[in-house]
Design an enzyme around this catalytic site. Structure first.
Site, PDB file in Angstrom:
ATOM      1  N   THR A 161       5.822 -13.979  -7.163  1.00 44.52           N
ATOM      2  CA  THR A 161       4.286 -14.294  -6.565  1.00 44.52           C
ATOM      3  C   THR A 161       4.560 -15.969  -6.323  1.00 44.52           C
ATOM      4  O   THR A 161       4.940 -16.663  -7.061  1.00 44.52           O
ATOM      5  CB  THR A 161       3.297 -14.179  -7.661  1.00 44.52           C
ATOM      6  OG1 THR A 161       2.393 -15.093  -7.503  1.00 44.52           O
ATOM      7  CG2 THR A 161       3.852 -14.329  -8.954  1.00 44.52           C
ATOM      8  N   ILE A 162       4.253 -16.177  -5.014  1.00 45.53           N
ATOM      9  CA  ILE A 162       4.311 -17.579  -4.804  1.00 45.53           C
ATOM     10  C   ILE A 162       3.199 -18.552  -5.262  1.00 45.53           C
ATOM     11  O   ILE A 162       3.169 -19.606  -5.543  1.00 45.53           O
ATOM     12  CB  ILE A 162       4.277 -17.664  -3.213  1.00 45.53           C
ATOM     13  CG1 ILE A 162       4.690 -18.947  -2.610  1.00 45.53           C
ATOM     14  CG2 ILE A 162       2.969 -17.218  -2.794  1.00 45.53           C
ATOM     15  CD1 ILE A 162       5.091 -18.860  -0.999  1.00 45.53           C
ATOM     16  N   ASP A 163       1.975 -17.862  -5.702  1.00 49.14           N
ATOM     17  CA  ASP A 163       0.804 -18.242  -6.407  1.00 49.14           C
ATOM     18  C   ASP A 163       1.070 -18.814  -7.686  1.00 49.14           C
ATOM     19  O   ASP A 163       0.274 -19.476  -8.422  1.00 49.14           O
ATOM     20  CB  ASP A 163      -0.412 -17.307  -6.430  1.00 49.14           C
ATOM     21  CG  ASP A 163      -0.735 -17.142  -4.928  1.00 49.14           C
ATOM     22  OD1 ASP A 163      -0.365 -17.849  -3.874  1.00 49.14           O
ATOM     23  OD2 ASP A 163      -1.548 -16.339  -4.879  1.00 49.14           O
TER      24      ASP A 163
ATOM     25  N   GLY B 150       0.760  -1.152  -0.036  1.00 46.42           N
ATOM     26  CA  GLY B 150       0.042  -0.129   0.094  1.00 46.42           C
ATOM     27  C   GLY B 150       0.792   1.372  -0.038  1.00 46.42           C
ATOM     28  O   GLY B 150       2.026   1.224   0.111  1.00 46.42           O
TER      29      GLY B 150
ATOM     30  N   GLU C 126      -6.714 -20.656  -0.375  1.00 48.32           N
ATOM     31  CA  GLU C 126      -7.344 -19.664   0.214  1.00 48.32           C
ATOM     32  C   GLU C 126      -8.477 -18.949  -0.464  1.00 48.32           C
ATOM     33  O   GLU C 126      -9.430 -18.706   0.064  1.00 48.32           O
ATOM     34  CB  GLU C 126      -6.436 -18.531   0.872  1.00 48.32           C
ATOM     35  CG  GLU C 126      -5.503 -17.932  -0.199  1.00 48.32           C
ATOM     36  CD  GLU C 126      -4.446 -16.904   0.247  1.00 48.32           C
ATOM     37  OE1 GLU C 126      -3.359 -16.765  -0.399  1.00 48.32           O
ATOM     38  OE2 GLU C 126      -4.649 -16.596   1.215  1.00 48.32           O
TER      39      GLU C 126
ATOM     40  N   GLY D  70       0.279  -6.390  -8.233  1.00 47.91           N
ATOM     41  CA  GLY D  70       0.059  -4.945  -7.777  1.00 47.91           C
ATOM     42  C   GLY D  70       1.444  -4.195  -8.020  1.00 47.91           C
ATOM     43  O   GLY D  70       1.267  -2.957  -8.553  1.00 47.91           O
ATOM     44  N   THR D  71       2.555  -4.966  -7.762  1.00 46.00           N
ATOM     45  CA  THR D  71       3.774  -4.177  -7.827  1.00 46.00           C
ATOM     46  C   THR D  71       3.934  -3.825  -9.334  1.00 46.00           C
ATOM     47  O   THR D  71       4.667  -2.662  -9.541  1.00 46.00           O
ATOM     48  CB  THR D  71       4.909  -5.144  -7.123  1.00 46.00           C
ATOM     49  OG1 THR D  71       4.660  -5.298  -5.810  1.00 46.00           O
ATOM     50  CG2 THR D  71       6.311  -4.371  -7.040  1.00 46.00           C
TER      51      THR D  71
HETATM   52  P1  ATP Z   1       1.517 -10.149  -3.662  1.00 46.95           P
HETATM   53  O1  ATP Z   1       1.488 -11.258  -4.616  1.00 46.95           O
HETATM   54  O2  ATP Z   1       2.230 -10.226  -2.330  1.00 46.95           O
HETATM   55  O3  ATP Z   1       0.258  -9.818  -3.341  1.00 46.95           O
HETATM   56  P2  ATP Z   1       1.721  -7.628  -5.017  1.00 46.95           P
HETATM   57  O4  ATP Z   1       2.538  -6.853  -5.675  1.00 46.95           O
HETATM   58  O5  ATP Z   1       0.353  -8.002  -5.974  1.00 46.95           O
HETATM   59  O6  ATP Z   1       2.462  -8.931  -4.381  1.00 46.95           O
HETATM   60  P3  ATP Z   1       0.505  -5.667  -3.521  1.00 46.95           P
HETATM   61  O7  ATP Z   1       0.339  -5.464  -2.125  1.00 46.95           O
HETATM   62  O8  ATP Z   1      -0.960  -5.806  -4.158  1.00 46.95           O
HETATM   63  O9  ATP Z   1       1.256  -6.696  -3.637  1.00 46.95           O
HETATM   64  O10 ATP Z   1       1.208  -4.326  -4.099  1.00 46.95           O
HETATM   65  C1  ATP Z   1       2.148  -4.011  -3.740  1.00 46.95           C
HETATM   66  C2  ATP Z   1       2.546  -2.634  -4.020  1.00 46.95           C
HETATM   67  O11 ATP Z   1       2.143  -2.145  -5.416  1.00 46.95           O
HETATM   68  C3  ATP Z   1       1.861  -1.784  -2.944  1.00 46.95           C
HETATM   69  O12 ATP Z   1       2.735  -0.678  -2.290  1.00 46.95           O
HETATM   70  C4  ATP Z   1       0.886  -1.286  -3.754  1.00 46.95           C
HETATM   71  O13 ATP Z   1       0.247   0.359  -3.136  1.00 46.95           O
HETATM   72  C5  ATP Z   1       1.309  -1.053  -4.999  1.00 46.95           C
HETATM   73  N1  ATP Z   1       0.137  -1.071  -6.449  1.00 46.95           N
HETATM   74  C6  ATP Z   1      -0.935  -2.053  -6.146  1.00 46.95           C
HETATM   75  N2  ATP Z   1      -1.635  -2.205  -7.048  1.00 46.95           N
HETATM   76  C7  ATP Z   1      -1.245  -0.888  -7.755  1.00 46.95           C
HETATM   77  C8  ATP Z   1      -1.712  -0.178  -9.237  1.00 46.95           C
HETATM   78  N3  ATP Z   1      -2.838  -0.743  -9.580  1.00 46.95           N
HETATM   79  N4  ATP Z   1      -1.061   1.048  -9.359  1.00 46.95           N
HETATM   80  C9  ATP Z   1       0.015   1.180  -8.602  1.00 46.95           C
HETATM   81  N5  ATP Z   1       0.391   0.680  -7.545  1.00 46.95           N
HETATM   82  C10 ATP Z   1      -0.200  -0.261  -7.199  1.00 46.95           C
HETATM   83 MG    MG Z   2      -1.147  -8.883  -5.004  1.00 49.14          MG
END
Ligand code: ATP
Ligand code: MG
Length: 456
Positions: A226-228, A173, A327, A199-200
């Site tokens: 991504t572990i998934d 976040g 999950e 997301g990252t």
């Molecule tokens: P995980 O597989 O652990 O969920 P992830 O990269 O999807 O990995 P997130 O917590 O969803 O993990 O996002 C990681 C970071 O990317 C956070 O700091 C979040 O604010 C940022 N982020 C997520 N979605 C977006 C987006 N659509 N645009 C910009 N930044 C984003």
């Molecule tokens: Mg994610």
């Protein structure tokens, strides 16, 4: 046309940049060929040619109804898609001794993060980069002024792969793209390596675009974490193999508990928010699972064809049963809380607890005693260190990320597609998560192995 769909964004597209000869030497490759002859001089410098491509699919489906065929047009049964091959180029777009490189790890933990960090640092040093920093706690490290960047060198990262977690810390976040790019600009970072999931990657692509808008010559390169295993187009992502292996221990415990109890039911909840790869592979590899439930395949608990009736049958015939649930499975059976985490991801209901309660209730109703043991090994699976096969994958991905940045690409991610190591444009891999195809041979194999029917 060759590679058309996968056009890789390059800094050259927007900046006037002249490449220089690489500082990454391949000369130390073995001096002798197998037959004892010396390697010809010109082949000693066999860098990856910019125009090299790997073929994404090497199968010819003869009909759209063939197992695994995704296309609906019988005329396009053979889809030719070519992907840019990863690796060191003979020309680079950065002067290594004036480069400042940053590394950041975002999202949740995943086995292998430290292996990737380590390999990025080692490879940067081999190119001759002297200024390498870690950004602490994910994107937060860019905008939280209380957090200091961490100087990195081979010495600092030498042994970090021996433990799980991330040397740099992770977070979810927060932060606007504009603030993050302000920070990249203020720190004078030329290359940023971003490790994270869907997301990252979305965030990284926004950073890449903002850098272009501001005319910053910054290379943004991701390594999918991504572990998934839910990144599109990729054979697998690092950490997945380790997770499946660790899951065996939980499944085996559930199996022993179930077998040893009178009418024992072992229930294991594994990771997999939207994709059931871990549950499917863990079931396939353990051979101890009777029922595998994944997000992609809906099921009912009640009713003549529900999971509970099948459990009754298993208890009657085998005396015990083991259930594995991802999950994200069966979320339609749970009340929605509407809550989201710091990154905006929906907080899932606990399907494991729900199934456990429903099993107890059901068997009480039919007056059959059962002994349910519920195991949730989530954090044990993702906090451990990478196994040997993941460690190799991390090493290759980390090296390729650095080669990609020096080659001048930005807005790309690294991966393994059809057994070849490649670069892909970020948007191509995050349009959706990668799902288990319920019509795939692999899911059918899983069903054959568990012996479970359709639960609808
Ligand atoms: P995980 O597989 O652990 O969920 P992830 O990269 O999807 O990995 P997130 O917590 O969803 O993990 O996002 C990681 C970071 O990317 C956070 O700091 C979040 O604010 C940022 N982020 C997520 N979605 C977006 C987006 N659509 N645009 C910009 N930044 C984003
Ligand atoms: Mg994610």
């Amino acid at each position: 046309e060759f590679g058309e769909r996968f056009n890789l964004p390059h800094l050259r597209d927007v900046f006037d940049m002249k490449p220089i000869p690489t500082t990454f030497s391949l000369k130390n490759r073995g001096p002798k060929l197998v037959d004892g002859a010396s390697m010809p001089e010109e082949r000693k410098n066999g860098y990856v040619n910019e125009d090299d491509r790997a073929l994404l699919k090497v199968i010819k489906y003869s009909s759209p109804t063939s197992a695994g065929a995704e296309c609906i047009d019988p005329n396009c049964s053979w889809i030719e898609q070519w992907v840019h091959r990863a690796g060191p180029r003979d020309k680079i777009y950065f002067q290594p001794d004036s480069v400042k490189a940053g590394i950041v790890t975002c999202g949740g933990l995943c086995p292998g993060l430290n292996d990737v960090i380590r390999q990025i640092v080692v490879t940067l040093e081999i190119y001759g980069v002297k200024n390498i920093v870690g950004i602490p706690y994910g994107y937060r490290g860019f905008f939280d002024n209380g957090l200091q960047e961490m100087p990195l060198s081979r010495e600092v990262v030498q042994n970090i792969n021996l433990a799980g977690g991330s040397l740099l810390g992770v977070s979810r976040g927060g932060g606007s793209t504009s603030d993050i790019v302000d920070s990249i600009q203020a720190r004078r970072i030329d290359m940023i390596f971003i490790l994270g999931g869907n997301g990252t990657h979305a965030g990284a692509n926004a950073i890449h675009k903002e850098c272009r808008k501001r005319k910053l010559k910054v290379s943004v390169v991701c390594v999918p974490k991504t572990i998934d295993n839910d990144i599109l187009l990729m054979d697998k992502t690092f950490g997945f193999d380790t997770a499946v292996e660790e899951a065996q221990r939980a499944i085996n415990s559930a199996y022993i508990e179930a077998r040893s109890a009178y009418h024992g039911v072992g229930l294991v909840k594994l990771m997999g928010r939207s994709s059931g790869f871990i549950a499917m592979h863990a079931s396939l590899s353990s051979g101890q699972i009777d029922i595998c439930l994944i997000p992609e395949v809906s099921f009912s608990l009640e009713g003549p064809y529900g999971v509970l009736r099948h459990l009754e049958h298993l208890i009657q015939t085998k005396g015990s049963a083991v259930v594995c649930v991802a999950e994200g499975a069966g979320q339609d059976l749970l009340q929605k809380s509407g809550a989201t985490d710091a990154s905006g991801n929906v907080v899932l209901g606990d399907i494991g607890v729900h199934i456990q309660q429903q099993i107890k209730k059901h068997f009480k109703g039919v007056d059959v005693p059962v002994d349910v043991k519920y195991i949730d090994p989530t954090y044990m699976i993702r906090a451990c260190r990478a196994n040997a096969s993941d460690a190799i994958l991390c090493t290759v991905l980390g090296q390729n990320a650095v080669h990609g940045a020096f080659a001048g690409y930005s807005g790309i991610t690294v991966g393994i597609c059809n057994t070849h190591y490649v670069y892909l444009p970020i948007p191509e891999v995050i349009t959706s998560p990668r799902f288990v195809d319920p019509n795939s041979r692999m899911w059918h194999r899983c069903l054959t192995s568990t012996g479970q029917p359709d639960f609808l």
